[in-house]
Design an enzyme around this catalytic site. Structure first.
Site, PDB file in Angstrom:
ATOM      1  N   GLY A 247       0.768  -1.235   0.000  1.00 25.32           N
ATOM      2  CA  GLY A 247       0.000   0.000   0.000  1.00 25.32           C
ATOM      3  C   GLY A 247       0.800   1.286   0.000  1.00 25.32           C
ATOM      4  CD  GLU A 289       1.274  -9.295   1.461  1.00 21.37           C
ATOM      5  OE1 GLU A 289       1.232 -10.514   1.629  1.00 21.37           O
ATOM      6  OE2 GLU A 289       0.266  -8.567   1.434  1.00 21.37           O
ATOM      7  N   PRO A 290       4.832  -4.919  -1.119  1.00 24.50           N
ATOM      8  CG  PRO A 290       7.017  -4.310  -1.669  1.00 24.50           C
ATOM      9  CD  PRO A 290       6.234  -5.222  -0.767  1.00 24.50           C
ATOM     10  NE  ARG A 292      -0.755   2.131  -5.766  1.00 24.85           N
ATOM     11  CZ  ARG A 292      -1.846   2.085  -6.518  1.00 24.85           C
ATOM     12  NH1 ARG A 292      -1.844   2.630  -7.709  1.00 24.85           N
ATOM     13  NH2 ARG A 292      -2.946   1.505  -6.070  1.00 24.85           N
ATOM     14  NE  ARG A 329      -4.539   2.838 -10.671  1.00 25.83           N
ATOM     15  CZ  ARG A 329      -4.095   4.006 -10.228  1.00 25.83           C
ATOM     16  NH1 ARG A 329      -3.489   4.856 -11.064  1.00 25.83           N
ATOM     17  NH2 ARG A 329      -4.246   4.360  -8.977  1.00 25.83           N
ATOM     18  CE1 TYR A 333      -9.905   1.515  -7.832  1.00 22.44           C
ATOM     19  CE2 TYR A 333      -8.132   1.807  -9.428  1.00 22.44           C
ATOM     20  CZ  TYR A 333      -8.917   0.986  -8.650  1.00 22.44           C
ATOM     21  OH  TYR A 333      -8.706  -0.356  -8.676  1.00 22.44           O
ATOM     22  CB  CYS A 360     -18.484   2.944 -27.264  1.00 17.83           C
ATOM     23  SG  CYS A 360     -17.742   2.640 -28.859  1.00 17.83           S
ATOM     24  CD  GLU A 361     -18.672   2.766 -20.999  1.00 20.84           C
ATOM     25  OE1 GLU A 361     -18.997   3.485 -20.043  1.00 20.84           O
ATOM     26  OE2 GLU A 361     -19.216   1.693 -21.264  1.00 20.84           O
TER      27      GLU A 361
HETATM   28  C1  LIG Z   1      -3.082  -5.111  -3.445  1.00 24.66           C
HETATM   29  C2  LIG Z   1      -2.402  -5.782  -2.333  1.00 24.66           C
HETATM   30  C3  LIG Z   1      -1.044  -5.533  -2.104  1.00 24.66           C
HETATM   31  C4  LIG Z   1      -0.237  -4.533  -2.875  1.00 24.66           C
HETATM   32  O1  LIG Z   1      -0.710  -3.257  -2.716  1.00 24.66           O
HETATM   33  P1  LIG Z   1       0.096  -2.017  -3.383  1.00 24.66           P
HETATM   34  O2  LIG Z   1      -0.774  -0.862  -3.086  1.00 24.66           O
HETATM   35  O3  LIG Z   1       0.202  -2.307  -4.826  1.00 24.66           O
HETATM   36  O4  LIG Z   1       1.416  -1.969  -2.699  1.00 24.66           O
HETATM   37  C5  LIG Z   1      -0.440  -6.250  -1.095  1.00 24.66           C
HETATM   38  N1  LIG Z   1      -1.121  -7.159  -0.352  1.00 24.66           N
HETATM   39  C6  LIG Z   1      -2.432  -7.413  -0.563  1.00 24.66           C
HETATM   40  C7  LIG Z   1      -3.119  -8.423   0.258  1.00 24.66           C
HETATM   41  C8  LIG Z   1      -3.118  -6.727  -1.543  1.00 24.66           C
HETATM   42  O5  LIG Z   1      -4.414  -6.976  -1.735  1.00 24.66           O
END
Ligand SMILES: *Cc1c(COP(=O)(O)O)cnc(C)c1O
Length: 431
Positions: A247, A289-290, A292, A329, A333, A360-361
């Site tokens: 995140g 868990e990166p 993005r 995106r 969002y 077509c939107e």
């Molecule tokens: C989407 C997600 C991530 C990665 O999130 P980023 O915003 O891309 O870093 C990591 N763990 C879980 C469980 C996710 O759903």
């Protein structure tokens, strides 16, 4: 400049050292570009910070869903990251790329029996279990295969990534995970500890994506360690692992704050160690868990301009040859993007236009109110920066548009890693 991997030479945008006009010519448009060096740098940012601020085991897992392409896995592996996956498709991609599945964590709020069997037969390291139903399904499959399966439990810490101070219940109401607040997480732990074919390694949480607020991950770490301490007292169960998810925010436009990943990881480490000490619990192995933050700023999309509409008294529209089918995106969002006139970088950007796709939107907008040179014309190349995450992986066939190719740019060569879909490939499964 917003991105460190772009430069401008004689008015032409260069990305990762490559002339974007030449790449657009060579590969056609739309085309996704990925900068290998930047992916490696982003992985190294995590690993360098880990070795600086942690003295107990800590590891990054690349979240495959951000961009799942075979050719990326050897890079991720070489940089020493594990992965997370969310479907058989992602597992298959990683497997075909030769990624060791024992280093993979399998997420998703609803894994089917087929998913569970497929993952287990292929030796997935760890399931991140979302519910009691899933724990029971994994127990039966593990019993069939006569093995003991490692799992983490996904817990909802009750933190809203934007306004956590005011409301702690926001994220309890979620399709993901099991909440601490309602007592359900506690019950699930007790249940899982009774399942003989399951080995509970520890706990996982993920508070959200594109998080800029400092201390959200720190807060999550505290809440999760508090839960670990509570469970330890209640069930005499020692969690070996804490996974705090991903995140980390990424900068898409000048308006986004600059993210200092090293500083963020430093402060997570401080909170982690001080909380473990305060609670007097052994430090679990920590995972992040990166997704993005590994691939977003390594990506760029090139498009070609088609029609230009100037509606006097209203607005200007510049249409490109892709759209929400390759980048949904903004439509999903309202995400910000920086869009550049790749061959007219020196010209004054004295016209404002909505950069729109060909779907077509009316909502098929890549970015509203983009400053562009008023000389912009059919055939010009537009570059959209920071498209490495959640673009290719979110692409669709809407309007039967083929998914664009992906080109990996390394220091020595530019190389096609996903080829352009042909019209026949678009209908290959239609009988
Ligand atoms: C989407 C997600 C991530 C990665 O999130 P980023 O915003 O891309 O870093 C990591 N763990 C879980 C469980 C996710 O759903």
């Amino acid at each position: 400049m917003l991105c460190h991997n772009i430069t401008e030479e004689s008015g032409i945008l260069h990305f990762a050292g490559y002339d974007t006009a030449v790449l657009a010519e060579k590969y056609g448009t739309p085309v996704y570009l990925m900068d290998e060096k930047r992916i490696r740098e982003n992985c190294k940012t995590f690993n360098t910070a880990f070795s600086r601020y942690f003295h107990t085991p800590v590891k990054a897992l690349y979240a495959s869903k951000a961009c799942c392409i075979k050719a990326l896995y050897p890079i991720i592996k070489e940089e020493g990251l594990g992965i997370d996956v969310v479907s058989c498709g992602e597992i298959h991609t990683a497997l075909c790329a030769g990624f060791p599945l024992q280093d993979a964590f399998f997420h998703s709020n609803n894994k089917t029996d087929l998913d569970i069997a497929y993952a287990m037969e292929n030796g997935i390291g760890t399931f991140v279990v979302d519910s009691k139903e899933e724990a029971d399904a994994i127990q039966s499959q593990a019993e069939k295969l006569e093995k003991r399966q490692n799992i983490l439990l996904r817990i909802t810490p009750g933190i809203d990534p934007h306004t956590y101070e005011e409301v702690n219940t926001g994220m309890v109401d979620s399709k993901f995970g099991t909440a601490i607040e309602t007592g359900q997480a506690d019950e699930l732990v007790s249940h899982v500890l009774s399942l003989p074919h399951i080995h509970l390694l520890g706990f996982h949480c993920h508070v959200g994506s594109q998080v800029f607020d400092e201390d959200v991950l720190e807060k999550a770490t505290q809440v999760m360690l508090g839960f670990i301490s509570h469970i330890r007292k209640k069930y005499h169960y020692e969690a070996e692992v804490l996974d705090i998810g991903g995140g980390f925010g990424v900068r898409y436009s000048e308006k986004d704050p600059i993210v200092d990943l090293d500083a963020r990881i430093h402060s997570i480490a401080d909170v982690f160690y001080s909380t473990c000490e305060k609670l007097q619990i052994p430090c679990p192995k920590l995972y992040m868990e990166p997704g993005r933050s590994i691939v977003a700023d390594a990506g760029m999309t090139l498009y070609t301009v088609g029609s230009i509409k100037r509606i006097p008294g209203y607005r200007n529209y510049v249409s490109i040859d892709g759209g929400m089918s390759d980048n949904p995106r903004y439509a999903l969002y309202r995400s910000a993007y920086t869009c550049l006139p790749a061959r007219k970088m020196k010209e004054e950007r004295n016209m404002v236009a909505h950069l729109v796709g060909r779907c077509c939107e009316s909502g098929d907008i890549i970015q509203p109110d983009v400053p562009l040179p008023s000389s912009i014309q059919r055939g010009d190349v537009i570059a959209v920066c920071t498209t490495g995450a959640y673009n290719f992986s979110m692409a669709s066939h809407y309007n039967m548009l083929p998914v664009p190719p992906v080109v990996l740019l390394s220091e020595s060569e530019d190389r096609l890693i996903v080829k352009r879909e042909s019209l026949d490939e678009l209908i290959q499964n239609q009988l």
